[in-house]
Enzyme design. Structure first.
Site, PDB file in Angstrom:
ATOM      1  N   SER A 150       0.765  -1.233   0.013  1.00  0.00           N
ATOM      2  CA  SER A 150       0.146   0.082   0.044  1.00  0.00           C
ATOM      3  C   SER A 150       1.532   1.174   0.298  1.00  0.00           C
ATOM      4  O   SER A 150       1.779   1.807  -0.353  1.00  0.00           O
ATOM      5  CB  SER A 150      -0.972   0.171   1.471  1.00  0.00           C
ATOM      6  OG  SER A 150      -1.772   0.912   0.937  1.00  0.00           O
ATOM      7  N   ASP A 218     -10.217  -4.138  -4.910  1.00  0.00           N
ATOM      8  CA  ASP A 218      -9.818  -3.418  -3.763  1.00  0.00           C
ATOM      9  C   ASP A 218     -10.366  -2.682  -4.342  1.00  0.00           C
ATOM     10  O   ASP A 218     -10.333  -1.884  -5.100  1.00  0.00           O
ATOM     11  CB  ASP A 218      -8.023  -3.410  -4.433  1.00  0.00           C
ATOM     12  CG  ASP A 218      -7.551  -2.860  -3.773  1.00  0.00           C
ATOM     13  OD1 ASP A 218      -7.887  -1.674  -2.608  1.00  0.00           O
ATOM     14  OD2 ASP A 218      -5.964  -2.301  -3.090  1.00  0.00           O
ATOM     15  N   HIS A 246      -8.587  -4.844  -0.236  1.00  0.00           N
ATOM     16  CA  HIS A 246      -7.491  -4.195  -0.139  1.00  0.00           C
ATOM     17  C   HIS A 246      -6.197  -4.538   1.072  1.00  0.00           C
ATOM     18  O   HIS A 246      -5.348  -4.903   1.141  1.00  0.00           O
ATOM     19  CB  HIS A 246      -7.061  -3.086   0.122  1.00  0.00           C
ATOM     20  CG  HIS A 246      -6.026  -1.961  -0.029  1.00  0.00           C
ATOM     21  ND1 HIS A 246      -5.085  -0.998  -0.860  1.00  0.00           N
ATOM     22  CD2 HIS A 246      -5.265  -0.938   1.280  1.00  0.00           C
ATOM     23  CE1 HIS A 246      -3.960  -0.025  -0.671  1.00  0.00           C
ATOM     24  NE2 HIS A 246      -4.805  -0.463   0.578  1.00  0.00           N
TER      25      HIS A 246
END
Length: 274
Positions: A150, A218, A246
């Site tokens: 991320s 996601d 995610h």
């Protein structure tokens, strides 16, 4: 008419306040600084790395799980937006490639670390982390890979563009701050985005193997962002994780996640996979 004008003026002023606060808080939104006790890893050591401006960042160094007769390859692990090294301890131990060392350091302001993270500081700190690891006599400086999940992807791609890693692994990465702002803060003027966080541009200049793992569901950094990054990189492999969001890539992929990363890194390091 007077009431309508007052309501319109109130809405306009409120909107301007929101825009101003959002402009000021961009670094805070990108790096919210969760706190967590770090502790000391079993079979490893707690390390302290000095930053360019005199802060001390704490993290973990895990040596190879199996002995090596020469300096070992290593992986630098950059955590996600709300993750800390202490909170991610089980995952770090599980993902450790047996023949390689692993270094995971909390961002400034994260875990037990002092300071407030900004985009510029995060990049400079990533370079300090790399330099610290590369200087260790038990680590092969020519075989260091970077992993970023991320928001951690921005540190990983920064190092990929400014150092010479053996490989790059990205989990649920986004393209850049502008694309994220358009998706999540569509109601704000585009010109107010002052962060770059530009994984897309940096990957265009990276000529090392890149592995991208991305959930197809996601909602935060959509799968198309992973596709664009894979298209931009010169040597990229994109691994879709069907149905994963995610924060579910590890769990939804199961052992395949670890096995894929291990095989990729083993090949990049020219070592045997576990």
């Amino acid at each position: 008419m007077t009431i309508a004008l007052r309501i319109a003026a109130y809405i306009a002023v409120s909107y301007l306040v929101i825009v101003f606060v959002a402009w000021l808080m961009q670094d805070r939104l990108a790096f919210p600084s969760p706190r967590h006790v770090l502790g000391t890893p079993e079979g490893g050591e707690r390390v302290a790395i000095r930053t360019h401006d005199g802060l001390t960042l704490s993290g973990w160094f895990l040596p190879p799980a199996r002995p090596t007769s020469r300096p070992a390859p290593a992986v630098i692990w950059f955590t996600g937006i709300m993750e800390t090294v202490g909170a991610m301890a089980p995952m770090l131990l599980q993902m450790r490639l047996p023949g390689a060392a692993l270094l995971a350091v909390d961002y400034r302001g994260y875990g037990e670390n002092p300071g407030k993270p900004t985009e510029a500081d995060v990049y400079r700190d990533a370079e300090a982390i790399w330099d610290w690891l590369a200087a260790r006599p038990d680590v092969d400086a020519m075989r260091i890979a970077v992993y970023g999940r991320s928001i951690g992807g921005v540190s990983a791609t920064w190092l990929a563009a400014h150092r010479t890693p053996a490989a790059v692994v990205l989990d649920a990465p986004f393209t850049n701050a502008r694309d994220m702002a358009r998706r999540h803060y569509w109601f704000l003027p585009r010109i107010m985005t002052r962060l770059d966080l530009d994984n897309l541009e940096r990957l265009r200049s990276v000529d090392v193997p890149v592995l991208i793992l991305h959930g197809t569901q996601d909602r935060i950094a959509p799968f198309w962002m992973g596709q664009r990054l894979a298209d931009a990189a010169r040597q990229a492999t994109l691994v879709p994780i069907e149905g994963a969001g995610h924060n579910e890539t590890y769990d939804d992929a199961g052992p395949m996640y670890r096995d894929t990363v291990h095989a990729f890194l083993a090949k990049a390091f020219a070592t045997d996979a576990p």
